[in-house]
Design an enzyme around this catalytic site. Structure first.
Site, PDB file in Angstrom:
ATOM      1  NE  ARG A  74       4.128   6.074   0.296  1.00 30.91           N
ATOM      2  CZ  ARG A  74       3.444   5.096  -0.321  1.00 30.91           C
ATOM      3  NH1 ARG A  74       3.918   3.864  -0.332  1.00 30.91           N
ATOM      4  NH2 ARG A  74       2.326   5.381  -0.939  1.00 30.91           N
TER       5      ARG A  74
ATOM      6  CG  ASP B  28       4.460   7.412  -3.111  1.00 34.51           C
ATOM      7  OD1 ASP B  28       3.455   8.145  -3.004  1.00 34.51           O
ATOM      8  OD2 ASP B  28       4.395   6.221  -3.465  1.00 34.51           O
TER       9      ASP B  28
ATOM     10  CG  HIS C 175       1.323   7.438  -5.431  1.00 33.43           C
ATOM     11  ND1 HIS C 175       1.242   7.151  -4.087  1.00 33.43           N
ATOM     12  CD2 HIS C 175       0.335   6.706  -6.007  1.00 33.43           C
ATOM     13  CE1 HIS C 175       0.268   6.274  -3.869  1.00 33.43           C
ATOM     14  NE2 HIS C 175      -0.311   5.994  -5.022  1.00 33.43           N
TER      15      HIS C 175
ATOM     16  CD  GLU D  68      -3.181   3.565  -4.622  1.00 26.50           C
ATOM     17  OE1 GLU D  68      -3.789   2.734  -3.953  1.00 26.50           O
ATOM     18  OE2 GLU D  68      -2.162   4.156  -4.198  1.00 26.50           O
TER      19      GLU D  68
ATOM     20  CD1 TRP E 125      -1.092  -2.247  -9.041  1.00 26.88           C
ATOM     21  CD2 TRP E 125      -1.762  -2.283  -6.912  1.00 26.88           C
ATOM     22  NE1 TRP E 125      -1.823  -1.108  -8.820  1.00 26.88           N
ATOM     23  CE2 TRP E 125      -2.251  -1.106  -7.522  1.00 26.88           C
ATOM     24  CE3 TRP E 125      -2.057  -2.524  -5.559  1.00 26.88           C
ATOM     25  CZ2 TRP E 125      -3.028  -0.169  -6.830  1.00 26.88           C
ATOM     26  CZ3 TRP E 125      -2.829  -1.590  -4.871  1.00 26.88           C
ATOM     27  CH2 TRP E 125      -3.306  -0.423  -5.513  1.00 26.88           C
TER      28      TRP E 125
ATOM     29  CE1 TYR F 263       1.643  -5.367  -3.932  1.00 27.76           C
ATOM     30  CE2 TYR F 263       0.556  -3.638  -2.685  1.00 27.76           C
ATOM     31  CZ  TYR F 263       1.086  -4.107  -3.868  1.00 27.76           C
ATOM     32  OH  TYR F 263       1.069  -3.314  -4.980  1.00 27.76           O
TER      33      TYR F 263
ATOM     34  CG  ASP G  48       2.323  -3.415   2.701  1.00 26.73           C
ATOM     35  OD1 ASP G  48       2.178  -4.372   1.912  1.00 26.73           O
ATOM     36  OD2 ASP G  48       1.673  -2.355   2.596  1.00 26.73           O
TER      37      ASP G  48
ATOM     38  CD1 TRP H 213       3.321  -2.161  -1.001  1.00 29.92           C
ATOM     39  CD2 TRP H 213       4.139  -0.207  -1.722  1.00 29.92           C
ATOM     40  NE1 TRP H 213       3.198  -2.129  -2.382  1.00 29.92           N
ATOM     41  CE2 TRP H 213       3.688  -0.941  -2.845  1.00 29.92           C
ATOM     42  CE3 TRP H 213       4.701   1.057  -1.928  1.00 29.92           C
ATOM     43  CZ2 TRP H 213       3.780  -0.460  -4.152  1.00 29.92           C
ATOM     44  CZ3 TRP H 213       4.788   1.534  -3.225  1.00 29.92           C
ATOM     45  CH2 TRP H 213       4.336   0.791  -4.312  1.00 29.92           C
ATOM     46  CB  THR H 214       8.600   1.326   4.066  1.00 26.91           C
ATOM     47  OG1 THR H 214       8.668   2.517   3.259  1.00 26.91           O
ATOM     48  CG2 THR H 214       9.426   0.229   3.432  1.00 26.91           C
ATOM     49  CD  GLU H 215       2.383   2.685   2.973  1.00 29.06           C
ATOM     50  OE1 GLU H 215       3.067   1.634   3.016  1.00 29.06           O
ATOM     51  OE2 GLU H 215       1.676   2.989   1.987  1.00 29.06           O
TER      52      GLU H 215
HETATM   53  C1  TNX Z   1      -0.985   0.593  -2.728  1.00 26.51           C
HETATM   54  S1  TNX Z   1       0.607  -0.846  -4.905  1.00 26.51           S
HETATM   55  C2  TNX Z   1      -0.002   1.366  -3.308  1.00 26.51           C
HETATM   56  C3  TNX Z   1       1.091   1.899  -2.467  1.00 26.51           C
HETATM   57  C4  TNX Z   1       0.848   1.627  -1.006  1.00 26.51           C
HETATM   58  C5  TNX Z   1       0.382   0.208  -0.839  1.00 26.51           C
HETATM   59  C6  TNX Z   1       0.225  -0.200   0.596  1.00 26.51           C
HETATM   60  C7  TNX Z   1       0.535   0.506  -5.444  1.00 26.51           C
HETATM   61  C8  TNX Z   1       0.886   0.520  -6.830  1.00 26.51           C
HETATM   62  N1  TNX Z   1       0.140   1.525  -4.662  1.00 26.51           N
HETATM   63  O1  TNX Z   1       1.242   3.271  -2.712  1.00 26.51           O
HETATM   64  O2  TNX Z   1       2.036   1.847  -0.304  1.00 26.51           O
HETATM   65  O3  TNX Z   1      -0.846   0.045  -1.499  1.00 26.51           O
HETATM   66  O4  TNX Z   1       0.003  -1.566   0.719  1.00 26.51           O
END
Ligand code: TNX
Length: 535
Positions: free
Chosen positions: A164, A193, A264, A328, A394, A421, A423, A472-474
């Site tokens: 990100r 990603d 992703h 995801e 997670w 997390y 972030d 996570w670096t969004e």
């Molecule tokens: C979920 S944790 C995601 C990441 C995102 C994050 C933001 C995970 C396995 N997937 O792609 O950056 O939430 O908090």
């Protein structure tokens, strides 16, 4: 029966003993045992040598570099470990005992750290926390102490997302130092990603020619209030990766690469459009969240691609563990894709989700043949309990994934989004831009995460091998922001994974944190200065 004098003496004696145990300890994570002995100090100055057994050269080097960088003190090193009376810093190997254990004794003869190779390295980390935390300190006094220490969990991880936002080699090294100071030993590197592919793959050069760059980034919180339209990106060459793997290994940290699949993956698909089901109109993502464009599981070329990528990855990363993502992954395109539907028929797969299971098995077997063990996000267990993946739990508070995983004899690493997390905002009054998808994650909340919680069958507790904090670096586009987000929470997290459960004590931690804030500054790190109690 006893005189008043006796009781007075007894009370005095007990007070001395208590006091020696109750002295504020400044070491984070809190060691198993730390006793102050006698109240004296030893001064570390340039007349002192670092004497070390030859297996311990990495620890000796780390210590001498630290003293030079932080205090401008240069000590001589020698591999001749003497036991004469001269004051010295002695690092001695002792292979007996627990794998990562050490003993640190400071007394009038100086400093003695004894333990396994890794243990001595952690002893050095404890020693540097006994040095003055004021920058510019001239007199390096170390109090007389005895520390006996070893970790609670074998897996003590931190993950950094460089897709990100991209972070250069020097900051990755700095991050590894922060990990080492906290006795963390696994660095999961989220290298690709939807928003960018960050490692050079020689057999697929477009991954970095195209996939490492995006032509804009949303402004503000997702879904954004516009787009900055700036060309953005970067990647690591294989040479740089090797340099980082070695730097980590000098700190007893294993670098675990994460190659996300089958979701992703938009940066890879944009580089090689045949990797997707629809075949065209892809671009490296400029928004956050996740994409419906995922790898096509019906196309044999996708597997050829994945295996070649893995070949190069395993060449440069010696880690036994390889993370293959797995979170995801929407199945929308698989439902419409003739190749994916044909694959389902061919393999007697009844649901689209089964296609992900199929891909996971292909890749876990491929990696197994190379002697590697896969780690995957907890979605991997949803449709299949036959995988041998280590499960990184997670979703939510991580508990359903951990219960499911341990029940089916899977190794579990706790990485709960509600808790670890980094972030997520540290307090409700956060004024910088931070992720808003998980609620407040205060220092206190981090501190109270318990990886082996009460719903885990005690007979299965051994499957929980540790825990990990994820960055996570969004919403972190520069190193300062990362430091602000991880400190002090990473310090809190380190006690969860290192210190004995019964030694975890929030009030005591807060006392020790007073010194730690100064130490962040000493390390040149930024941190969140808010009241540690802020929720
Ligand atoms: C979920 S944790 C995601 C990441 C995102 C994050 C933001 C995970 C396995 N997937 O792609 O950056 O939430 O908090």
């Amino acid at each position: 029966m006893f005189s008043g004098k006796f009781y007075f003496g007894l009370i005095l004696f007990l007070m001395v003993i208590m006091n020696s145990r109750l002295q504020p300890q400044t070491i984070i994570p809190n060691p198993v045992e730390m006793l102050k002995s006698g109240g004296g100090n030893v001064a570390i100055n340039s007349s002192i040598k670092i004497q070390f057994d030859k297996e311990l050269s990495k620890s000796a080097q780390f210590l001498s570099d630290y003293l030079t960088q932080v205090y401008n003190l240069n000590l001589n090193k020698t591999t001749r470990c003497t036991s004469d009376k001269a004051i010295g810093i002695r690092l001695k190997i002792n292979k007996k005992g627990k794998k990562e254990a050490y003993k640190l004794i400071v007394n009038k003869s100086g400093v003695l750290i004894e333990g396994t190779e890794t243990g001595v390295f952690y002893g050095v980390q404890s020693l540097i926390q006994l040095l003055p935390s004021e920058s510019g300190a001239r007199l390096l006094q170390v109090p007389y102490v005895t520390v006996n220490d070893y970790p609670r969990f074998q897996y003590r991880g931190m993950m950094l997302d460089v897709s990100r936002h991209f972070f250069d080699v020097s900051f990755i090294k700095k991050t590894l130092d922060y990990m080492a100071y906290h006795k963390l030993n696994y660095f999961q590197w989220h290298l690709c990603d939807d928003q960018g592919w960050r490692l050079e793959i020689k057999s697929y050069p477009k991954l970095t020619q195209i996939g490492a760059w995006r032509d804009g980034t949303i402004i503000g919180l997702y879904p954004g209030i516009g787009n900055d339209r700036l060309h953005y990106g970067g990647y690591y060459t294989q040479e740089q990766i090797k340099e980082i793997v070695e730097y980590a290994s000098d700190r007893y940290i294993t670098v675990i690469p994460e190659i996300e699949m089958p979701g992703h993956c938009l940066a890879a698909i944009s580089s090689y459009p045949y990797l997707g089901c629809t075949g065209s109109n892809y671009q490296v993502s400029q928004i956050w969240g996740y994409s419906k464009d995922v790898l096509c599981v019906g196309n044999d070329s996708v597997f050829k691609f994945l295996k070649k990528v893995i070949d190069e990855v395993t060449d440069i990363f010696p880690s036994k563990y390889i993370h293959i993502g797995g979170d995801e992954c929407p199945v929308d395109h698989w439902k419409q894709c003739s190749k994916c539907q044909a694959r389902m028929k061919e393999k007697h797969i009844t649901t689209e989700r089964g296609l992900q299971t199929y891909l996971t098995h292909e890749m876990e077997n491929y990696l197994k043949k190379k002697g590697r063990q896969i780690i995957a996000w907890d979605e991997t267990l949803d449709d299949d309990s036959t995988t041998t993946a280590y499960i990184m739990s997670w979703r939510g508070d991580g508990k359903p994934g951990a219960i499911n995983g341990t029940r089916t004899n899977h190794h579990v690493i706790m990485s709960p989004s509600y808790g670890f997390y980094l972030d997520y905002p540290q307090h409700a009054k956060e004024d910088s831009l931070v992720a808003d998808w998980g609620g407040v994650t205060s220092v206190k909340k981090v501190y109270h995460v318990e990886p082996v919680f009460d719903k885990i069958d005690p007979k299965k507790a051994k499957y929980v091998i540790g825990a990990q904090a994820n960055i996570w670096t969004e919403y972190m586009s520069n190193p300062r922001k990362i430091e602000y987000m991880i400190f002090p929470r990473l310090s809190a997290m380190s006690e969860v994974v290192w210190s004995p459960k019964e030694k975890r004590n929030w009030e005591n931690f807060k006392q020790r944190m007073k010194d730690q804030y100064k130490r962040y500054t000493l390390w040149g790190a930024y941190y969140n200065p808010a009241d540690i109690n802020a929720e």
